[in-house]
Motif scaffolding. Structure first.
Motif, PDB file in Angstrom:
ATOM      1  N   GLY A 157     -10.552  -2.663  54.122  1.00  0.00           N
ATOM      2  CA  GLY A 157     -11.779  -1.940  53.356  1.00  0.00           C
ATOM      3  C   GLY A 157     -11.982  -2.395  51.811  1.00  0.00           C
ATOM      4  O   GLY A 157     -10.898  -3.409  51.690  1.00  0.00           O
ATOM      5  N   THR A 158     -11.592  -1.502  50.076  1.00  0.00           N
ATOM      6  CA  THR A 158     -11.141  -1.274  49.723  1.00  0.00           C
ATOM      7  C   THR A 158     -10.417  -1.279  48.868  1.00  0.00           C
ATOM      8  O   THR A 158      -9.779  -0.982  47.434  1.00  0.00           O
ATOM      9  N   MET A 159      -8.809  -1.373  50.177  1.00  0.00           N
ATOM     10  CA  MET A 159      -7.526  -0.997  49.441  1.00  0.00           C
ATOM     11  C   MET A 159      -7.212  -1.842  48.439  1.00  0.00           C
ATOM     12  O   MET A 159      -6.380  -0.772  47.517  1.00  0.00           O
ATOM     13  N   ALA A 160      -7.317  -2.923  48.274  1.00  0.00           N
ATOM     14  CA  ALA A 160      -5.973  -3.664  47.759  1.00  0.00           C
ATOM     15  C   ALA A 160      -7.568  -2.779  46.063  1.00  0.00           C
ATOM     16  O   ALA A 160      -6.571  -3.432  45.027  1.00  0.00           O
ATOM     17  N   TYR A 161      -8.605  -3.164  45.916  1.00  0.00           N
ATOM     18  CA  TYR A 161      -8.870  -2.597  45.195  1.00  0.00           C
ATOM     19  C   TYR A 161      -8.998  -1.380  44.076  1.00  0.00           C
ATOM     20  O   TYR A 161      -8.700  -1.121  42.977  1.00  0.00           O
ATOM     21  N   VAL A 162      -8.198  -0.810  44.907  1.00  0.00           N
ATOM     22  CA  VAL A 162      -8.090   0.878  44.798  1.00  0.00           C
ATOM     23  C   VAL A 162      -6.801   1.387  45.071  1.00  0.00           C
ATOM     24  O   VAL A 162      -6.459   2.057  45.132  1.00  0.00           O
ATOM     25  N   ALA A 163      -5.756   0.060  45.837  1.00  0.00           N
ATOM     26  CA  ALA A 163      -4.108   0.683  45.118  1.00  0.00           C
ATOM     27  C   ALA A 163      -3.852   1.207  44.430  1.00  0.00           C
ATOM     28  O   ALA A 163      -2.744   2.068  43.464  1.00  0.00           O
ATOM     29  N   GLY A 164      -3.673   0.746  43.009  1.00  0.00           N
ATOM     30  CA  GLY A 164      -3.098   0.891  41.716  1.00  0.00           C
ATOM     31  C   GLY A 164      -3.966   3.252  41.499  1.00  0.00           C
ATOM     32  O   GLY A 164      -3.069   3.208  41.120  1.00  0.00           O
ATOM     33  N   ARG A 165      -4.796   2.901  41.422  1.00  0.00           N
ATOM     34  CA  ARG A 165      -5.531   3.897  41.896  1.00  0.00           C
ATOM     35  C   ARG A 165      -4.407   5.112  42.513  1.00  0.00           C
ATOM     36  O   ARG A 165      -4.494   6.699  42.500  1.00  0.00           O
ATOM     37  N   PHE A 166      -4.413   4.970  44.103  1.00  0.00           N
ATOM     38  CA  PHE A 166      -3.777   5.828  44.522  1.00  0.00           C
ATOM     39  C   PHE A 166      -2.239   5.763  43.725  1.00  0.00           C
ATOM     40  O   PHE A 166      -1.759   7.107  44.703  1.00  0.00           O
ATOM     41  N   ALA A 167      -1.851   4.342  43.840  1.00  0.00           N
ATOM     42  CA  ALA A 167      -0.790   4.560  43.629  1.00  0.00           C
ATOM     43  C   ALA A 167      -0.134   5.817  42.251  1.00  0.00           C
ATOM     44  O   ALA A 167       0.586   6.637  42.254  1.00  0.00           O
ATOM     45  N   ARG A 168      -1.133   5.709  41.361  1.00  0.00           N
ATOM     46  CA  ARG A 168      -1.397   6.257  39.898  1.00  0.00           C
ATOM     47  C   ARG A 168      -1.606   7.934  40.460  1.00  0.00           C
ATOM     48  O   ARG A 168      -1.352   8.943  40.007  1.00  0.00           O
ATOM     49  N   ALA A 169      -2.246   7.892  41.686  1.00  0.00           N
ATOM     50  CA  ALA A 169      -3.023   9.404  41.983  1.00  0.00           C
ATOM     51  C   ALA A 169      -0.985  10.446  42.743  1.00  0.00           C
ATOM     52  O   ALA A 169      -1.058  11.692  42.612  1.00  0.00           O
ATOM     53  N   ALA A 170      -0.613   9.345  43.179  1.00  0.00           N
ATOM     54  CA  ALA A 170       1.255   9.935  43.590  1.00  0.00           C
ATOM     55  C   ALA A 170       1.677   9.936  42.030  1.00  0.00           C
ATOM     56  O   ALA A 170       2.829  10.945  42.322  1.00  0.00           O
ATOM     57  N   GLN A 171       1.607   9.202  41.333  1.00  0.00           N
ATOM     58  CA  GLN A 171       2.536   9.678  40.520  1.00  0.00           C
ATOM     59  C   GLN A 171       1.989  10.622  38.657  1.00  0.00           C
ATOM     60  O   GLN A 171       3.769  11.249  38.762  1.00  0.00           O
ATOM     61  N   VAL A 172       1.296  11.131  39.142  1.00  0.00           N
ATOM     62  CA  VAL A 172       0.634  12.032  38.770  1.00  0.00           C
ATOM     63  C   VAL A 172       0.615  13.570  39.273  1.00  0.00           C
ATOM     64  O   VAL A 172       0.003  14.108  40.354  1.00  0.00           O
ATOM     65  N   PRO A 173       1.068  14.906  38.576  1.00  0.00           N
ATOM     66  CA  PRO A 173       1.513  16.116  39.597  1.00  0.00           C
ATOM     67  C   PRO A 173       0.436  16.455  40.221  1.00  0.00           C
ATOM     68  O   PRO A 173      -0.651  16.231  38.900  1.00  0.00           O
ATOM     69  N   ARG A 174       0.392  17.030  41.149  1.00  0.00           N
ATOM     70  CA  ARG A 174      -1.367  17.264  41.844  1.00  0.00           C
ATOM     71  C   ARG A 174      -0.422  18.378  43.421  1.00  0.00           C
ATOM     72  O   ARG A 174      -0.306  17.280  43.758  1.00  0.00           O
TER      73      ARG A 174
END
Length: 341
Positions: A243-260
């Motif tokens: 799907g859009t995985m390649a386009y949103v991969a950076g957002r996925f990575a950022r979400a894992a880095q920011v405390p949530r």
């Protein structure tokens, strides 16, 4: 064998297409009142009915979807040597009662095995599973692999439960034990028949965008939900490049880095990229630029060639040309994914 087919075969590894759906005549009516049913409308147009959903204007009879001779000829013309045949996404039947679904899947898989046996050097088959009952799905996968010789499990992106639901672990464990991959592909049919979101009913957006959204949700469940972490030997292939995985991969990575609160420890420690690169993805993305981005984000070690063969957006010989010099790598990858030695 056509000249084009011979030239392609001599030029490198066999071209293997992992994204090719089939409509199996022996499965018609195997879901009782839900069909599937082929017919002709009063205006002369062919139709294909699945439950309350009716697809008008698509002629399956006499096409590569139903006629294996036509399929083989079309494969030769496109320069494709082998295909993994998979269920029609319209017929997942995830909303049927478990008993009817199990009966349909059994009939479907018997028919799939009979079909691939007609051309064992050209065709492989994937098993459809009754996901309403995970125990039954595991049993059907075991039968399909051990007794019928099918090569993979095939499920929807939303098979009646989340892909990271702990109940799914039994199926993933079975696939690992049987040494077969799990393919994940969306359906254009929503829970109540046609797509649930009325916005998706315009402009064929259920196909043009809805599939990509569902595939991205599947990637999120597999990565964020810990499926790939819990099952390090599991091979999962997601259609259309994820799907859009390649386009949103950076957002996925950022979400894992920011405390949530929802980010699991394994993602905090390892990041997202190792898990994204664990996924197998097919190259049916329709654009050289999209394919370039997919290669940049996902690498090439787990990319495989796919066409949606004979479908509305299939490219035939053009699909082979679009991947260019990447094809030898894709073919080698597909042979590894499908355990072809």
């Amino acid at each position: 064998m056509t000249d084009q087919h011979r030239v392609t075969r001599e030029a490198g590894p066999d071209v293997i297409d992992v994204h090719a759906h089939a409509v199996l005549p022996m499965s018609l009516g195997a879901a009782g009142a839900a069909g599937p049913e082929l017919g002709t409308s009063p205006d002369g147009r062919p139709f294909y009915r699945v439950g309350d959903y009716v697809l008008h204007g698509v002629r399956y009879e006499g096409s590569p979807f139903m006629d294996v001779g036509v399929r083989i000829e079309a494969m030769d013309a496109a320069g494709i040597h082998r295909q993994l045949l998979s269920p029609n996404p319209l017929t997942y039947f995830h909303d049927l009662d478990a008993r009817t679904a199990a009966g349909y899947c059994r009939a479907h898989n018997d028919a799939m095995a009979e079909l691939v046996r007609t051309h064992p050097d050209r065709l492989l088959g994937a098993a459809q599973l009754p996901m309403q009952d995970i125990g039954a799905a595991v049993a059907e996968l075991e039968r399909s692999v051990r007794e019928l010789g099918l090569s993979a499990a095939y499920i929807g992106t939303d098979p009646g439960r989340r892909l990271d639901d702990p109940a799914m672990d039994a199926l993933y464990e079975a696939a690992v034990g049987l040494d077969v991959p799990v393919f994940v592909h969306p359906t254009p049919i929503g829970a109540g028949g046609p797509p649930d979101d009325p916005r998706m009913r315009r402009f064929d957006l259920d196909l043009l965008f809805g599939f990509a959204a569902d595939e991205t949700l599947a990637v999120a469940a597999l990565v964020f939900g810990g499926v790939l972490h819990r099952h390090p030997r599991l091979d999962v292939c997601v259609s259309h490049g994820g799907g859009t995985m390649a386009y949103v991969a950076g957002r996925f990575a950022r979400a894992a880095q920011v405390p949530r609160a929802w980010v699991p420890d394994f993602l905090r420690e390892n990041g997202v990229e190792p898990y994204l690169r664990r996924l197998w993805l097919d190259t049916h993305v329709h654009s050289e630029r999209s394919l370039d981005l997919l290669v940049e984000v996902a690498g090439t070690d787990r990319l495989v060639f796919g066409t949606n063969f004979a479908g509305w957006d299939a490219g035939g010989a053009r699909a082979v040309e679009e991947v260019g010099g990447l094809m030898p790598k894709l073919s080698t990858n597909a042979a590894r994914l499908l355990r072809l030695g």
